[in-house]
Scaffold this motif. Structure first.
Motif: not given
Length: 87
Positions: A25-35, A73-87
């Motif tokens: 999965l994709n790391w979102i923030q401490n102990s949280v993953f999604e995908g 999904k709503e992020v308030i504050g700083q998002e720890k891991n931006d999933l919009d990365t390009f390969l």
């Protein structure tokens, strides 16, 4: 299927669980993953997670959805891991 996984694991086992979850999965923030994950990969993840966990002390919570589009999904504050990365 699309999942959000949250864990609360004893300090000695955190690094193993982190490494395992990052494989699937994709790391979102401490102990949280999604995908997105297939049913087979999901079952594999659970089997490996149970081997790391102490069931009487640790917890693993998984929210499931058929597709990501069914979740808002709503992020308030700083998002720890931006999933919009390009390969």
């Amino acid at each position: 299927m699309y999942i959000i996984l949250v864990y609360d694991i004893g300090e000695r086992r955190v690094s193993k669980m982190l490494k395992l979850c990052r494989k699937y999965l994709n790391w979102i923030q401490n102990s949280v993953f999604e995908g997105e994950i297939t049913e087979v990969k999901y079952k594999e993840l659970i089997i490996h997670a149970k081997k790391i966990m102490k069931i009487e002390e640790d917890s693993l919570i998984i929210f499931k959805s058929r597709e990501e589009k069914w979740l808002d999904k709503e992020v308030i504050g700083q998002e720890k891991n931006d999933l919009d990365t390009f390969l």
